[in-house]
Design an enzyme around this catalytic site. Sequence first.
Site, short mmCIF file in Angstrom:
data_model
loop_
_atom_site.label_atom_id
_atom_site.label_comp_id
_atom_site.label_asym_id
_atom_site.label_seq_id
_atom_site.Cartn_x
_atom_site.Cartn_y
_atom_site.Cartn_z
CG ASP A 13 -13.37 8.59 -8.81
OD1 ASP A 13 -12.72 7.56 -8.74
OD2 ASP A 13 -14.55 7.46 -9.85
CE LYS A 16 -10.44 6.61 -1.94
NZ LYS A 16 -11.16 7.55 -2.70
N GLY A 40 -7.41 4.48 -8.77
CA GLY A 40 -6.14 5.18 -8.96
C GLY A 40 -5.64 6.43 -8.07
CG HIS A 41 -5.52 6.47 -4.52
ND1 HIS A 41 -5.39 6.46 -3.09
CD2 HIS A 41 -6.70 6.80 -4.53
CE1 HIS A 41 -6.20 5.77 -2.51
NE2 HIS A 41 -7.20 5.83 -3.67
CD GLN A 224 -12.23 0.56 -4.36
OE1 GLN A 224 -12.11 0.06 -2.84
NE2 GLN A 224 -11.29 1.01 -5.29
#
Length: 425
Positions: A13, A16, A40-41, A224
Amino acid sequence: MPVSVVIGAQWGDEGKGKVVDLLAPTMDVVARYQGGANAGHTIKWGDETFVLHLIPSGIFHDGTTCVIGNGVVIDPVALMEEIRQIEALGYPVEGRLKISHNAHLIMPYHKALDEAKERWRDAEAIGTTGRGIGPAYVDKFARSGIRVVDLLDRDGLAKKLRDAMAEKNEILSSVYQSAKLDVEAIVEEYVEFDQQIDPYVTDTSAFLNDALAEGQHVLAEGAQGSLLDVDHGTYPYVTSSHPTSGGACTGLGIPPTSIDRVIGIVKAYSTRVGNGPFPTELDDELGERLRAEGHEFGATTGRPRRCGWLDLVALSYTSRLNGFTELAVTKLDVLAGLDELQVCTTYEVDGKTTTRFPTDLRTLSRATPVYEALPGFSGDLSEARSMDDLPAAARDYLQFVSDHLGVPITVIGTGPKREETLVAA
């Protein structure tokens, strides 16, 4: 052979997706190398916000080819839905997305097992997203997984599904007292994916190595964070793959000698989702403030993230582990308005001071952070476009981090949007 790797330096988180989105215009290929749809990006530009779960964060830039490597576990339902959503925004995907034929698939029984096992663990639950990631990797290494290439063989796929589900249904019902899944309904659904996914399936290792031989620039995108690496993280509270730089090679099928740049993404403070020790956690009003100001809720699950001060003991460990050549510091703006900033520089464990990060769970649980206080800063940082635009105390904070780690900071996030980023000279 120019490969840049973007890696989460903390517990995930870190932002990235934003950094990959920033770098993508200078790249020919952006390639995701591990994880699954549990990541989730988030990308924000103008009035648009989109959360990517499987497709690399370069998909919103014309001329960039995106690759999902063999190290990723793919939920085909989630993948096809993500493709539809991206195309609905006006961005073409077919012809620009290549999926490894060797990537393993997440099946409905993986999700059912993930959720059932977390319920069974109860108070000792890992805190997974329930997306089936771990069980899919279990089958991969047990040599009983189903891969993308299997979708292209309808008869063979149907047999593999029936064989696998005979075992999984027995485990669900007998071990976890959960309902069995409808075998034939799943077989019927999944044999149809071959036509949908066929245009994207590629030998991505060959594609990437050919691109490198032609002098193209490749950006490898991890999911991650390093402290969740299954070998090097805070086991067992980890993910099921290798978010570290070594994972880029095995997850894409490229040689280590092709990597010449490793960018560690570091949030200006620390967060963690799920269970496990977190030495600098702030379980108070200040922690709540960081969560609120930083919008610290999971992009995939919506779960509130645990928040704390920046931990340089942990960051020194992940820097050594990955070989960071530079850092990107995100969410610096969230710290604005605090009179004083605390930075953890050492731990005290059993009465002894250490600069080493203990990955042994029992030792890390006993670690007490030792802080160094730095002056805080205030003001709206979102308009900053150079280091000189930042408050002096903010620059000093960044310099302190850089000096401690011995790694230059090249990118600084001053807000959530694409344009709210500055590149250090």
